[in-house]
Design an enzyme around this catalytic site. Sequence first.
Site, PDB file in Angstrom:
ATOM      1  N   GLY A 170       0.857  -1.187   0.000  1.00  0.00           N
ATOM      2  CA  GLY A 170       0.000   0.000   0.000  1.00  0.00           C
ATOM      3  C   GLY A 170       0.894   1.239   0.000  1.00  0.00           C
ATOM      4  O   GLY A 170       1.820   1.343   0.826  1.00  0.00           O
ATOM      5  N   CYS A 177      -8.314  -4.693  -4.433  1.00  0.00           N
ATOM      6  CA  CYS A 177      -7.004  -4.762  -3.764  1.00  0.00           C
ATOM      7  C   CYS A 177      -7.105  -4.358  -2.284  1.00  0.00           C
ATOM      8  O   CYS A 177      -8.189  -4.460  -1.687  1.00  0.00           O
ATOM      9  CB  CYS A 177      -5.973  -3.915  -4.508  1.00  0.00           C
ATOM     10  SG  CYS A 177      -4.266  -4.284  -4.016  1.00  0.00           S
ATOM     11  N   SER A 203      -6.242  -1.114   0.134  1.00  0.00           N
ATOM     12  CA  SER A 203      -5.772   0.253   0.343  1.00  0.00           C
ATOM     13  C   SER A 203      -6.133   0.640   1.770  1.00  0.00           C
ATOM     14  O   SER A 203      -7.297   0.543   2.166  1.00  0.00           O
ATOM     15  CB  SER A 203      -6.452   1.182  -0.670  1.00  0.00           C
ATOM     16  OG  SER A 203      -6.629   2.464  -0.119  1.00  0.00           O
ATOM     17  N   ASP A 217      -1.820   4.410  -6.444  1.00  0.00           N
ATOM     18  CA  ASP A 217      -0.370   4.379  -6.286  1.00  0.00           C
ATOM     19  C   ASP A 217       0.244   5.607  -6.914  1.00  0.00           C
ATOM     20  O   ASP A 217       1.207   6.153  -6.395  1.00  0.00           O
ATOM     21  CB  ASP A 217       0.194   3.087  -6.895  1.00  0.00           C
ATOM     22  CG  ASP A 217      -0.092   1.919  -5.980  1.00  0.00           C
ATOM     23  OD1 ASP A 217       0.619   1.770  -4.979  1.00  0.00           O
ATOM     24  OD2 ASP A 217      -1.087   1.220  -6.206  1.00  0.00           O
ATOM     25  N   ASN A 251      -2.991   2.194 -10.443  1.00  0.00           N
ATOM     26  CA  ASN A 251      -3.339   1.423  -9.243  1.00  0.00           C
ATOM     27  C   ASN A 251      -3.232  -0.059  -9.584  1.00  0.00           C
ATOM     28  O   ASN A 251      -2.903  -0.427 -10.717  1.00  0.00           O
ATOM     29  CB  ASN A 251      -4.751   1.805  -8.780  1.00  0.00           C
ATOM     30  CG  ASN A 251      -5.058   1.317  -7.371  1.00  0.00           C
ATOM     31  OD1 ASN A 251      -4.287   1.565  -6.442  1.00  0.00           O
ATOM     32  ND2 ASN A 251      -6.152   0.610  -7.191  1.00  0.00           N
ATOM     33  N   LYS A 306       0.725  11.415  -3.902  1.00  0.00           N
ATOM     34  CA  LYS A 306       0.759  10.315  -4.876  1.00  0.00           C
ATOM     35  C   LYS A 306       0.892  10.833  -6.314  1.00  0.00           C
ATOM     36  O   LYS A 306       0.995  10.060  -7.248  1.00  0.00           O
ATOM     37  CB  LYS A 306      -0.476   9.440  -4.706  1.00  0.00           C
ATOM     38  CG  LYS A 306      -0.403   8.659  -3.393  1.00  0.00           C
ATOM     39  CD  LYS A 306      -1.616   7.821  -3.112  1.00  0.00           C
ATOM     40  CE  LYS A 306      -1.375   7.015  -1.839  1.00  0.00           C
ATOM     41  NZ  LYS A 306      -2.570   6.308  -1.389  1.00  0.00           N
TER      42      LYS A 306
HETATM   43  C1  RUB Z   1      -1.784  -1.715  -3.322  1.00  0.00           C
HETATM   44  C2  RUB Z   1      -2.684  -0.794  -4.088  1.00  0.00           C
HETATM   45  C3  RUB Z   1      -3.395   0.267  -3.293  1.00  0.00           C
HETATM   46  C4  RUB Z   1      -2.552   1.550  -3.289  1.00  0.00           C
HETATM   47  C5  RUB Z   1      -3.098   2.557  -2.275  1.00  0.00           C
HETATM   48  O1  RUB Z   1      -0.919  -2.456  -4.170  1.00  0.00           O
HETATM   49  O2  RUB Z   1      -2.803  -0.861  -5.287  1.00  0.00           O
HETATM   50  O3  RUB Z   1      -4.625   0.564  -3.870  1.00  0.00           O
HETATM   51  O4  RUB Z   1      -1.209   1.266  -2.973  1.00  0.00           O
HETATM   52  O5  RUB Z   1      -2.939   2.065  -0.985  1.00  0.00           O
HETATM   53  P1  RUB Z   1       0.208  -3.395  -3.473  1.00  0.00           P
HETATM   54  P2  RUB Z   1      -2.964   3.029   0.304  1.00  0.00           P
HETATM   55  O6  RUB Z   1      -0.499  -4.368  -2.589  1.00  0.00           O
HETATM   56  O7  RUB Z   1       0.920  -4.020  -4.629  1.00  0.00           O
HETATM   57  O8  RUB Z   1       1.135  -2.469  -2.688  1.00  0.00           O
HETATM   58  O9  RUB Z   1      -4.312   3.652   0.324  1.00  0.00           O
HETATM   59  O10 RUB Z   1      -2.712   2.098   1.457  1.00  0.00           O
HETATM   60  O11 RUB Z   1      -1.886   4.049   0.111  1.00  0.00           O
END
Ligand code: RUB
Length: 309
Positions: free
Chosen positions: A20, A133, A135, A202, A212, A238
């Site tokens: 994340g 996913c 987040s 991301d 993302n 981001k």
């Molecule tokens: C995680 C992902 C999340 C973003 C945002 O991918 O795609 O939607 O990173 O997350 P992975 P957050 O599992 O490959 O890291 O809101 O926690 O910043």
Amino acid sequence: MLPLRVRRICSDISSLKIQGARKIALASIEALYFASLDSRAKSPQALYSDLLLAADALSKTRPTEPMMRNSLHDTIRFVLLQTKKKGASVEGIRDALAEQKKEFFSHMQLHFEKICEFGARQIPQNSHVLVHCHSHTVVGILRRAQFLGKCPIVICTETRPRFQGRQTAEELASAGIDVSLIVDSAANTYLARSDLVLVGADAVTASGDLVNKIGTSSIAQLAYMHGVRFYSAAELYKFDPATRWGAPEPLEQRSASELGKPIKGVKMLNPAFDVTPAKCISAYICEEGIVPPQGMLQLASKILEHNKQ
Ligand code: RUB
């Protein structure tokens, strides 16, 4: 050679033990601080060089993470300014970095809370929300909506190949939220009955496109087709400033081993992220409020410029 604590964090980020964008950025700043504590540098310039090496290694752990890159960039810049101060010392820089880290963490927490509040307000009472996913920000928004008595009914895609959707489902269930898990390919079936889609981010590009987790763009295109609102929760950190000058956001390719047993004669492809065009995005939920994709460039540039003064 990087200090052990830094190498551990690098490996936890690459292996998705820390995942994340938000958690990755926070962990990278923690690692930079450890690098300052564990450095044997005898002069501010030598300490700065050690921190540069650590920042470089950290930023290579996941290529599609501008939030980590922006955070490291700002912190390295802060250290550089400290080294240029009259009477600068290694100890003084370590102390200043400790303070800077504390401030950075509390800013990030404040932004997170604001996004949760703005996001929760976008969720109608008893609405059906599809998420993809894992987040931390999306989970925060849904928890806040539940706290406000909005009782969202959530569908999580399992998110192959690493199944981060299972973690989302577990966290939402433990917050008392009505949640179901589906295979990724069932998204269309459930989208038709959803009120909105909510995903993390991301990276956000200068044209308002979203990068993302792989699969996000297919869900967004389907949501567009069904006329379902599509939101992405994205701190302004981001935003990738390099995309202002036409640089494409790098998209991480992960190891084929994540796809299971190899098949003789078959290439295994494992892209980790994809790009959702701005036209499919109803709005971003950021710490400044609800922003159309076209508005992110101006807002984020302001924030990133501000940090450079
Ligand atoms: C995680 C992902 C999340 C973003 C945002 O991918 O795609 O939607 O990173 O997350 P992975 P957050 O599992 O490959 O890291 O809101 O926690 O910043």
